[in-house]
Design a protein around this motif. Structure first.
Motif, PDB file in Angstrom:
ATOM      1  N   ARG A   1       0.834  -1.205   0.000  1.00  0.00           N
ATOM      2  CA  ARG A   1       0.000   0.000   0.000  1.00  0.00           C
ATOM      3  C   ARG A   1       0.869   1.255   0.000  1.00  0.00           C
TER       4      ARG A   1
ATOM      5  N   PHE B   1      -6.727  -0.973   0.136  1.00  0.00           N
ATOM      6  CA  PHE B   1      -6.758  -1.565  -1.191  1.00  0.00           C
ATOM      7  C   PHE B   1      -8.164  -1.449  -1.769  1.00  0.00           C
TER       8      PHE B   1
ATOM      9  N   VAL C   1      -3.040  -0.610  -5.428  1.00  0.00           N
ATOM     10  CA  VAL C   1      -4.453  -0.524  -5.067  1.00  0.00           C
ATOM     11  C   VAL C   1      -5.176  -1.857  -5.269  1.00  0.00           C
TER      12      VAL C   1
END
Length: 292
Positions: free
Chosen positions: A218, A261, A223
């Motif tokens: 991250r 995410f 993502v």
């Protein structure tokens, strides 16, 4: 190495009869897939649905990772006609999303970046609405090679870290920090292009180590994330240390989403390119529903 019997949640059936049509097309166009080379357990259902992850730049890898089934023989010359043949297959299959990957080609000055870019361009010309996802090697950290791929305008860019830093001895020639740097560079070169990575479980990692990797990804700008179970291709490969229970994958998915995410596929049979088209979609197609 003694092969340990898989638990009941990993008893997926591979049906060669469901692969006939795709194999015929691949043979006609002289194309390779990572599905075949890596002995993917999802091959029957993906081929049945007309899905494949194309393997460009030959079938031979210049690195010697002990977990991977891709051939380690001396590599073949890059095939300049390959991008057009991949594009033809994508158009004929009517793919809405396609993943393009390769063995690592440290023997090539650009690591194969130019052929990746040519493949993206050929697909874009033949099938303008198809989303294109290159799953790239680390290019030995060469930023210009990465820039060549990013300039081609992929819809997603993917690079897998595969495992936790402590276990990188099984990834001969790879470097965890270099992979994170590459993912950061993807964000710098094309901030609008989502980055994706993946990790396998069951190789001897701890939960704390996995959570640290998720946080690192991250922080590097990823993502999208895939988390799957490692399955040793043979007795000669790195042995499975643990068959991770499905509920652990569910918990890790929740952890990853909590970290920010946007989409996470997490489960025993998840692979980086498995259900890849779903990462940018809110709905699931009919074939996907059959697979889940």
């Amino acid at each position: 190495m003694k092969m340990v019997r898989k638990p009941e949640w990993l008893q997926k059936r591979v049906n060669p009869g469901e692969q006939v049509g795709m194999r015929a097309l691949l043979g006609e166009l002289r194309l390779n897939t990572v599905c075949q080379q890596a002995l993917c357990p999802n091959i029957s259902e993906c081929f049945r649905c007309g899905q494949a992850t194309f393997l460009i730049l030959g079938r031979h890898c210049t690195r010697h990772c002990s977990f991977c089934n891709v051939d380690k023989s001396p590599p073949e010359p890059a095939d300049s006609g390959e991008p057009a043949r991949v594009a033809s297959a994508v158009a004929r299959l009517g793919l809405s999303h396609v993943v393009i990957t390769s063995p690592t080609r440290d023997d090539l000055p650009d690591g194969g970046a130019a052929l990746y870019a040519a493949t993206v361009a050929a697909i874009r010309a033949a099938s303008p609405t198809t989303r294109i996802e290159p799953l790239i090697p680390d290019f030995q950290g060469d930023r210009q090679s990465l820039a060549t791929v990013m300039a081609a305008g992929p819809d997603i860019i993917a690079h897998n870290v595969e495992t936790v830093p402590r276990l990188y001895h099984i990834r001969n020639g790879a470097d965890y920090g270099r992979s994170l740097d590459l993912l950061r560079a993807c964000r710098e070169l094309a901030p609008e292009t989502p980055a994706k990575s993946g990790i396998m479980l069951g190789m001897g990692e701890t939960r704390e180590e996995v959570l640290q990797v998720l946080g690192d990804l991250r922080g590097a700008g990823c993502v999208y994330l895939s988390i799957g179970q490692y399955l040793a291709p043979s007795r000669n490969h790195y042995p499975v240390q643990e068959f991770v229970r499905p509920e652990v994958f569910d918990e890790l998915r929740k952890n990853a989403l909590g970290m920010g995410f946007s989409h996470v596929e997490s489960g025993p049979y998840v692979r980086s390119s498995y259900h890849a088209g779903q990462y940018q979609m809110d709905t699931r197609d009919e074939c996907h529903e059959e697979m889940t």
